[in-house]
Design an enzyme around this catalytic site. Structure first.
Site, PDB file in Angstrom:
ATOM      1  N   GLY A  31       0.399   5.391  -0.405  1.00  0.00           N
ATOM      2  CA  GLY A  31      -0.597   6.458  -0.474  1.00  0.00           C
ATOM      3  C   GLY A  31      -0.197   7.559  -1.430  1.00  0.00           C
ATOM      4  N   GLY A  51       7.384  -1.843  -2.681  1.00  0.00           N
ATOM      5  CA  GLY A  51       6.889  -0.475  -2.546  1.00  0.00           C
ATOM      6  C   GLY A  51       7.490   0.444  -3.589  1.00  0.00           C
ATOM      7  N   ARG A  52       8.592   1.088  -3.230  1.00  0.00           N
ATOM      8  CA  ARG A  52       9.145   2.134  -4.099  1.00  0.00           C
ATOM      9  C   ARG A  52       9.367   1.694  -5.547  1.00  0.00           C
ATOM     10  NH1 ARG A  52      11.362   2.846   0.872  1.00  0.00           N
ATOM     11  NH2 ARG A  52      11.234   4.894   1.857  1.00  0.00           N
ATOM     12  N   SER A 109      -4.105   1.519  -0.471  1.00  0.00           N
ATOM     13  CA  SER A 109      -3.904   2.342   0.732  1.00  0.00           C
ATOM     14  C   SER A 109      -5.170   3.105   1.107  1.00  0.00           C
ATOM     15  CB  SER A 109      -2.780   3.342   0.453  1.00  0.00           C
ATOM     16  OG  SER A 109      -2.775   4.371   1.406  1.00  0.00           O
ATOM     17  N   ARG A 165       9.867  12.722   9.485  1.00  0.00           N
ATOM     18  CA  ARG A 165      10.419  12.694   8.123  1.00  0.00           C
ATOM     19  C   ARG A 165      11.063  14.048   7.819  1.00  0.00           C
ATOM     20  NH1 ARG A 165       5.454   9.193   5.431  1.00  0.00           N
ATOM     21  NH2 ARG A 165       5.564   7.527   6.977  1.00  0.00           N
ATOM     22  N   TYR A 192      -5.714   2.553   7.636  1.00  0.00           N
ATOM     23  CA  TYR A 192      -5.252   3.406   8.721  1.00  0.00           C
ATOM     24  C   TYR A 192      -6.465   3.552   9.631  1.00  0.00           C
ATOM     25  CZ  TYR A 192      -0.742   4.722   6.700  1.00  0.00           C
ATOM     26  OH  TYR A 192       0.550   4.712   6.223  1.00  0.00           O
ATOM     27  N   PRO A 194       0.839  -1.211   0.000  1.00  0.00           N
ATOM     28  CA  PRO A 194       0.000   0.000   0.000  1.00  0.00           C
ATOM     29  C   PRO A 194       0.863   1.245   0.000  1.00  0.00           C
ATOM     30  CG  PRO A 194       0.061  -0.992   2.195  1.00  0.00           C
ATOM     31  CD  PRO A 194       0.772  -1.937   1.270  1.00  0.00           C
ATOM     32  N   HIS A 209       7.930  -0.194   7.189  1.00  0.00           N
ATOM     33  CA  HIS A 209       7.327   0.887   6.413  1.00  0.00           C
ATOM     34  C   HIS A 209       8.362   1.499   5.453  1.00  0.00           C
ATOM     35  CE1 HIS A 209       3.409   3.258   7.023  1.00  0.00           C
ATOM     36  NE2 HIS A 209       3.958   3.888   6.001  1.00  0.00           N
ATOM     37  N   LYS A 227       0.224  -5.170   9.528  1.00  0.00           N
ATOM     38  CA  LYS A 227       1.427  -4.734   8.793  1.00  0.00           C
ATOM     39  C   LYS A 227       2.274  -3.850   9.710  1.00  0.00           C
ATOM     40  CE  LYS A 227       2.759  -2.064   4.662  1.00  0.00           C
ATOM     41  NZ  LYS A 227       3.153  -0.722   5.102  1.00  0.00           N
ATOM     42  N   ILE A 287      13.105  -4.576  -0.848  1.00  0.00           N
ATOM     43  CA  ILE A 287      13.194  -5.484  -2.003  1.00  0.00           C
ATOM     44  C   ILE A 287      13.377  -4.687  -3.290  1.00  0.00           C
ATOM     45  CG2 ILE A 287      11.873  -7.133  -3.395  1.00  0.00           C
ATOM     46  CD1 ILE A 287      10.782  -8.195  -0.793  1.00  0.00           C
ATOM     47  N   SER A 333       9.990  -4.110   2.659  1.00  0.00           N
ATOM     48  CA  SER A 333      11.019  -3.108   2.992  1.00  0.00           C
ATOM     49  C   SER A 333      12.384  -3.525   2.463  1.00  0.00           C
ATOM     50  CB  SER A 333      11.098  -2.813   4.494  1.00  0.00           C
ATOM     51  OG  SER A 333       9.856  -2.287   4.970  1.00  0.00           O
TER      52      SER A 333
HETATM   53  C1  LIG Z   1       5.605   7.086  -0.858  1.00  0.00           C
HETATM   54  C2  LIG Z   1       5.197   5.985   0.085  1.00  0.00           C
HETATM   55  C3  LIG Z   1       3.917   6.004   0.646  1.00  0.00           C
HETATM   56  C4  LIG Z   1       3.508   4.959   1.482  1.00  0.00           C
HETATM   57  N1  LIG Z   1       2.214   4.939   1.945  1.00  0.00           N
HETATM   58  C5  LIG Z   1       1.805   3.929   2.753  1.00  0.00           C
HETATM   59  C6  LIG Z   1       0.455   3.829   3.160  1.00  0.00           C
HETATM   60  O1  LIG Z   1      -0.386   4.632   2.785  1.00  0.00           O
HETATM   61  N2  LIG Z   1       0.116   2.809   3.993  1.00  0.00           N
HETATM   62  C7  LIG Z   1       1.030   1.876   4.423  1.00  0.00           C
HETATM   63  O2  LIG Z   1       0.681   0.971   5.190  1.00  0.00           O
HETATM   64  N3  LIG Z   1       2.312   1.918   3.990  1.00  0.00           N
HETATM   65  C8  LIG Z   1       2.714   2.907   3.172  1.00  0.00           C
HETATM   66  N4  LIG Z   1       3.998   2.920   2.712  1.00  0.00           N
HETATM   67  C9  LIG Z   1       4.916   1.821   3.074  1.00  0.00           C
HETATM   68  C10 LIG Z   1       4.804   0.667   2.060  1.00  0.00           C
HETATM   69  O3  LIG Z   1       3.579  -0.001   2.192  1.00  0.00           O
HETATM   70  C11 LIG Z   1       5.907  -0.388   2.277  1.00  0.00           C
HETATM   71  O4  LIG Z   1       5.900  -0.789   3.622  1.00  0.00           O
HETATM   72  C12 LIG Z   1       7.294   0.145   1.910  1.00  0.00           C
HETATM   73  O5  LIG Z   1       7.259   0.988   0.782  1.00  0.00           O
HETATM   74  C13 LIG Z   1       8.203  -1.052   1.613  1.00  0.00           C
HETATM   75  O6  LIG Z   1       9.499  -0.654   1.424  1.00  0.00           O
HETATM   76  P1  LIG Z   1      10.181  -0.434  -0.021  1.00  0.00           P
HETATM   77  O7  LIG Z   1       9.681   0.879  -0.510  1.00  0.00           O
HETATM   78  O8  LIG Z   1      11.616  -0.431   0.344  1.00  0.00           O
HETATM   79  O9  LIG Z   1       9.768  -1.597  -0.903  1.00  0.00           O
HETATM   80  C14 LIG Z   1       4.417   3.922   1.838  1.00  0.00           C
HETATM   81  C15 LIG Z   1       5.695   3.920   1.264  1.00  0.00           C
HETATM   82  C16 LIG Z   1       6.080   4.923   0.382  1.00  0.00           C
HETATM   83  C17 LIG Z   1       7.450   4.860  -0.243  1.00  0.00           C
END
Ligand SMILES: Cc1cc2nc3c(=O)[nH]c(=O)nc-3n(C[C@H](O)[C@H](O)[C@H](O)COP(=O)(O)O)c2cc1C
Length: 376
Positions: A89, A326-327, A116, A175, A140, A87, A272, A248, A306, A304
């Site tokens: 956002g 994620g990213r 998200s 942040r 959330y 997810p 996260h 999560k 990968i 986180s």
């Molecule tokens: C820009 C951004 C926004 C995110 N928004 C949410 C969110 O709305 N809800 C949530 O549970 N995690 C959020 N995350 C965390 C991701 O779900 C995930 O845990 C994380 O991106 C994994 O790490 P990685 O980016 O290294 O793959 C967000 C991450 C990023 C980079």
């Protein structure tokens, strides 16, 4: 789509850092930094990727690997890919089509999508774009409990098959980059849709968001997170949904044991993406202890850090049932919308397929056999 078909669509070069640079070119400094950065001194952000170097794969050869099976099963559902989309956002900040472009790409590849709460399009619009693609809803848990129930019931109605409660965000992480840039996506108008279209949320306002946008944003900011939430509150959500509940943000093995005690259906080991507690343990370093504590009673997922195929294979080898990315997909989206996300899928799937073949494994499900992964 078969892996052969996937390979034939590969673009000539791929490197995670290149993709990041492509995304950077398309985005404003504030938006790129919002996506890329972590909290505080970014110790955890760096540790997430570094941790992968500690684990080494030990291949075994002379097995038929002409076809590699990448499918996995979680909570009785079979997914065609071992990764789900984490997810994320505010995706409208990365690309105008935001979550819809990601959902359309996910549909073509049947990649499960975790939507998200703070999405730019509503959970119903995302569900429409996903068609029959497996989907979960990330919650959330709002301070406003009626709104929380409304989100969950809307998700259930829109065909989401699990609720993922993010537990690592009782407050937003510190942040520094976003504070420096004074970039707050909600204030920029991203991530509002689920709230502004919700009858309960709207009933809390004296004037509608269309009449008084600032007041609606203030209310949203006030109720998004719930710092008083405790384990005992989980029973409340249970009363309002029959969907499986997944937590999560689990890092401590004790939290995974509590999850089982409180009848939770699965956990996601995650920090996260290094955006919450800076100095927190790397997700990968937390995984083995959680897997041991859970002892197969509920699924353990992971995110986180990968970036590549071997990362996915290492995580599964260490006992996770599935991973989330994620990213990487957000950069694909920023770079080239739906096509950019598809390109990312092509590369990641090919990389995972090739990793399995060159490790002598014909199925990702056999990666957990003893002796395949070593710590240095
Ligand atoms: C820009 C951004 C926004 C995110 N928004 C949410 C969110 O709305 N809800 C949530 O549970 N995690 C959020 N995350 C965390 C991701 O779900 C995930 O845990 C994380 O991106 C994994 O790490 P990685 O980016 O290294 O793959 C967000 C991450 C990023 C980079």
């Amino acid at each position: 789509m078969s892996n052969e078909a996937v390979k034939s669509k590969l673009s000539p070069t791929y490197h995670y850092k290149d993709l990041e640079k492509q995304a950077q070119k398309k985005l404003t400094h504030e938006v790129f930094t919002y996506i890329q950065s972590g909290s505080g001194n970014e110790e955890t952000l760096r540790a997430n990727e570094e941790a992968f170097k500690k684990y080494k794969l030990v291949p075994e050869f002379l097995h038929d690997v002409s076809k590699c099976d990448l499918s996995i099963s979680v909570l009785g559902q079979t997914f065609q890919t071992p990764f789900l989309l984490a997810p994320v956002g505010h995706l409208g900040a990365a690309h105008p089509e935001g979550e819809l472009a990601v959902a359309r790409a996910a549909k073509g590849y049947q990649v499960p999508y975790v939507a998200s709460t703070v999405s730019t399009y509503t959970l119903e619009e995302i569900a429409d774009a996903l068609g029959d693609t497996p989907r979960w809803f990330q919650l959330y848990w709002s301070k406003d409990s009626e709104l929380t129930v409304s989100f969950v019931q809307r998700a259930e109605k829109a065909g989401y098959s699990a609720i993922v409660i993010t537990i690592d965000t009782p407050a937003l992480g510190f942040r520094e980059a976003n504070l420096t840039n004074q970039f707050f996506p909600v204030r920029e108008g991203y991530g509002l849709a689920n709230y502004f279209q919700d009858p309960i949320f709207r009933s809390r306002l004296n004037e509608s968001p269309e009449e008084n946008w600032d007041a609606a944003i203030d209310e949203l900011v006030k109720i998004t997170f719930h710092p008083k939430l405790t384990w005992n509150d989980l029973a409340f959500l249970r009363k309002h949904t029959n969907l499986p509940i997944i937590l999560k943000g689990v890092l401590h093995p004790k939290d995974s044991i509590r999850a089982i005690e409180y009848m939770v259906d699965g956990v996601i080991v995650s920090n996260h993406g290094g955006r919450q507690l800076d100095g927190a343990v790397a997700s990968l370093d937390a995984l083995p202890k959680v897997v041991e504590a859970v002892n197969g009673k509920i699924p353990v997922l992971f995110d986180s850090g990968i970036r590549r195929g071997p990362d996915v294979v290492k995580v599964i080898s260490l006992g996770a049932d599935a991973v989330l990315i994620g990213r990487p997909y957000v950069y694909g989206l920023a770079h080239n919308g739906q096509d950019g996300v598809e390109e990312l899928f092509n590369h990641l799937l090919t990389d995972i397929d090739t990793t399995l073949a060159t490790a002598g494994k014909s199925s990702i499900r056999t990666c957990q056999l003893p002796g395949f992964v070593n710590i240095r």
